[in-house]
Design a protein around this motif. Structure first.
Motif, PDB file in Angstrom:
ATOM      1  N   GLU A 182      -6.250   1.398  -3.047  1.00  0.00           N
ATOM      2  CA  GLU A 182      -6.397   2.520  -1.706  1.00  0.00           C
ATOM      3  C   GLU A 182      -5.167   2.267  -0.909  1.00  0.00           C
ATOM      4  OE1 GLU A 182     -10.649   0.437  -3.044  1.00  0.00           O
ATOM      5  OE2 GLU A 182      -8.496  -0.119  -2.953  1.00  0.00           O
ATOM      6  N   GLN A 183      -4.237   1.025  -1.014  1.00  0.00           N
ATOM      7  CA  GLN A 183      -3.304   1.045  -0.387  1.00  0.00           C
ATOM      8  C   GLN A 183      -2.020   0.327  -0.731  1.00  0.00           C
ATOM      9  OE1 GLN A 183      -4.547  -1.621   3.247  1.00  0.00           O
ATOM     10  NE2 GLN A 183      -2.829  -2.699   3.109  1.00  0.00           N
ATOM     11  N   VAL A 184      -1.010   0.815  -0.040  1.00  0.00           N
ATOM     12  CA  VAL A 184       0.157  -0.040  -0.548  1.00  0.00           C
ATOM     13  C   VAL A 184       0.828  -0.771   0.613  1.00  0.00           C
ATOM     14  CG1 VAL A 184       0.850   1.403  -2.309  1.00  0.00           C
ATOM     15  CG2 VAL A 184       1.521   2.077   0.044  1.00  0.00           C
ATOM     16  N   THR A 185       1.252  -1.862   0.621  1.00  0.00           N
ATOM     17  CA  THR A 185       1.868  -2.623   1.557  1.00  0.00           C
ATOM     18  C   THR A 185       3.607  -2.376   1.176  1.00  0.00           C
ATOM     19  OG1 THR A 185       0.111  -4.211   1.561  1.00  0.00           O
ATOM     20  CG2 THR A 185       2.147  -4.809   2.742  1.00  0.00           C
ATOM     21  N   LEU A 186       4.149  -1.735   2.050  1.00  0.00           N
ATOM     22  CA  LEU A 186       5.586  -1.441   1.863  1.00  0.00           C
ATOM     23  C   LEU A 186       6.565  -2.055   2.538  1.00  0.00           C
ATOM     24  CD1 LEU A 186       7.359   0.932   0.531  1.00  0.00           C
ATOM     25  CD2 LEU A 186       6.885   2.511   2.358  1.00  0.00           C
ATOM     26  N   ALA A 187       7.707  -2.594   2.141  1.00  0.00           N
ATOM     27  CA  ALA A 187       8.553  -3.446   2.731  1.00  0.00           C
ATOM     28  C   ALA A 187       9.403  -2.281   3.828  1.00  0.00           C
ATOM     29  CB  ALA A 187       9.429  -3.898   1.742  1.00  0.00           C
ATOM     30  N   ALA A 245       7.448   5.947   2.387  1.00  0.00           N
ATOM     31  CA  ALA A 245       5.880   6.070   3.111  1.00  0.00           C
ATOM     32  C   ALA A 245       5.312   7.509   2.762  1.00  0.00           C
ATOM     33  CB  ALA A 245       6.035   5.551   4.373  1.00  0.00           C
ATOM     34  N   ALA A 246       6.171   8.431   3.095  1.00  0.00           N
ATOM     35  CA  ALA A 246       5.739   9.795   3.101  1.00  0.00           C
ATOM     36  C   ALA A 246       5.336  10.084   1.551  1.00  0.00           C
ATOM     37  CB  ALA A 246       6.779  10.724   3.428  1.00  0.00           C
ATOM     38  N   ALA A 247       6.071   9.744   0.516  1.00  0.00           N
ATOM     39  CA  ALA A 247       5.724  10.024  -0.780  1.00  0.00           C
ATOM     40  C   ALA A 247       4.412   9.343  -1.086  1.00  0.00           C
ATOM     41  CB  ALA A 247       6.955   9.688  -1.478  1.00  0.00           C
ATOM     42  N   LEU A 248       4.354   8.200  -0.882  1.00  0.00           N
ATOM     43  CA  LEU A 248       3.150   7.332  -1.220  1.00  0.00           C
ATOM     44  C   LEU A 248       1.832   8.105  -0.401  1.00  0.00           C
ATOM     45  CD1 LEU A 248       4.553   3.873  -0.657  1.00  0.00           C
ATOM     46  CD2 LEU A 248       3.719   4.837  -3.096  1.00  0.00           C
ATOM     47  N   GLY A 272       3.250   6.530  10.924  1.00  0.00           N
ATOM     48  CA  GLY A 272       2.253   6.865   9.806  1.00  0.00           C
ATOM     49  C   GLY A 272       1.633   5.574   9.200  1.00  0.00           C
ATOM     50  N   ALA A 273       1.937   4.416   9.670  1.00  0.00           N
ATOM     51  CA  ALA A 273       1.271   3.042   9.168  1.00  0.00           C
ATOM     52  C   ALA A 273       0.092   3.002   9.607  1.00  0.00           C
ATOM     53  CB  ALA A 273       2.530   2.128   9.347  1.00  0.00           C
TER      54      ALA A 273
END
Length: 387
Positions: A28-33, A90-93, A156-157
């Motif tokens: 459901e989530q991604v943790t993006l560096a 982030a926008a793509a995800l 957006g985070a």
């Protein structure tokens, strides 16, 4: 169980299939560096490259105006993550419906130590650890606190995960590491991670210790270890090498230093973030431990942050001290490596997650979707369908 996969921007940018592939895992989530240390990473599915070399610790977005005229300050990324690499990914995800949280690495920065050597941890022999900023120094603490707020609260985070928000020490995969020749054990690692920079020497003095005598005591205690004697395990091993009163005084100084930095950094993030923004720490429940999973006091950290991300590859026992705090509102996320080549076991993820849930985990973290092979990702998809 809510599940998030760790991702780098370079896993996504330039690969139009990456967001959909990640969503299809069942997370459901991604943790993006958003801020990360130096690394060399495979990108096994990217249409344009197979290896990315991040040459130094950097922020993966444009450095903000708040740093004008300040030192130390974050380093911009090179061509491996130029421009607003984080924002693009982030926008793509988010466009696939994935909830994006930031991944922020703090007190782990070799370039900072190389360019500003006075910021580094200094051991009892006078050796500096350029990868390990000393978190007792006021200027370094201010830098880390400000970096936490900026890197965590990207547009957006929905939340952040703060890594290395505590002491770093000797143990570190640094370049071609050659530090395993002597078995230092838990106690020896602690002694080799004690810092003797001016700020820490003052701190030891506040605990009633003479810093010169302490440094000599550390060197004397380690001499048998260099000759091959076992150093002992746990805090009893530290006390056995250094003496109980000295050991307790050093721990009191270091625990207080880490706790106050964690409080300051989380408060700074909350002040910059919108309502409902989640703040988690990568954490180890043994407060004197050093590293990416910062040593914390479980009761304290769960009163400061919304929860913790706990390393569980190889066993979920570290969850128990957090679960024992009886905080039903706290997030306890069990972090499993899913890359077979890095010691992970994606084939047993369902069983491992079940054991973690029994020990109190309410969420999962998967390290690392961008590094995993197609076979590893297939095993993850299968496991998550059954959870």
């Amino acid at each position: 169980m809510k599940t998030s996969a760790f991702v780098y921007p370079w896993d996504v940018n330039g690969d139009p299939e990456a967001p959909g592939r990640l969503a299809a895992l069942g997370v459901e989530q991604v943790t993006l560096a958003a801020a990360y240390h130096s690394t060399r990473a495979l990108t096994p599915r990217h249409p344009r490259h197979r290896v990315v070399t991040a040459e130094h610790a950097a922020v993966l977005y444009p450095v903000g105006d708040r740093w004008e005229g300040r030192s130390p300050r974050p380093y911009p990324a090179g061509d491996w993550a130029a421009g607003d690499a984080y924002g693009e990914a982030a926008a793509a995800l988010a466009g696939t419906g994935l909830e994006v949280h930031t991944w922020v690495v703090l007190a782990h920065n070799s370039r900072l130590g190389a360019e500003h050597p006075d910021t580094s941890v200094v051991n009892a022999y006078g050796d500096r650890y350029p990868w390990a900023p000393c978190i007792a120094q006021p200027a370094t603490r201010a830098y880390l606190t400000e970096l936490a707020a900026e890197a965590a609260v990207r547009p957006g985070a929905h939340g952040t995960e703060l890594e290395s928000l505590g002491w770093y020490g000797l143990a570190h995969l640094h370049a071609h590491d050659k530090t395993a020749g002597v078995g230092l054990g838990d106690a020896g690692q602690y002694l080799m991670s004690l810092c003797f920079c001016p700020a820490c020497r003052t701190g030891y003095g506040e605990q009633g210790l003479d810093p010169d005598e302490l440094a000599q005591a550390v060197r004397s205690a380690l001499e048998p270890v260099w000759q091959g004697a076992p150093s002992g395990g746990g805090w009893a091993g530290v006390a056995g090498l250094l003496g109980e009163s000295r050991a307790d005084a050093t721990r009191a100084w270091r625990d207080r230093t880490a706790r106050t930095l964690q409080e300051a950094a989380v408060a700074a993030v909350r002040a910059a973030a919108p309502d409902g923004f989640q703040v988690l720490l990568h954490a180890d429940p043994v407060s004197y431990h050093c590293g990416a999973n910062a040593g914390v006091d479980p009761a304290h950290i769960l009163s400061v942050a919304d929860g913790v991300v706990v390393p569980c590859t190889g066993g979920s026992g570290l969850l128990a001290p957090f679960a024992e705090q009886g905080r039903p509102d706290a997030v306890l996320a069990a972090n499993f490596t899913i890359v077979s080549g890095m010691g992970g076991s994606p084939g047993t993820l369902a069983e491992d997650a079940g054991r973690a849930r029994d020990l109190g985990a309410c969420e999962l973290r998967l390290y690392h979707a961008g590094l995993a092979s197609d076979g590893d990702l297939a095993a993850v998809r299968s496991a998550l369908r059954g959870l």
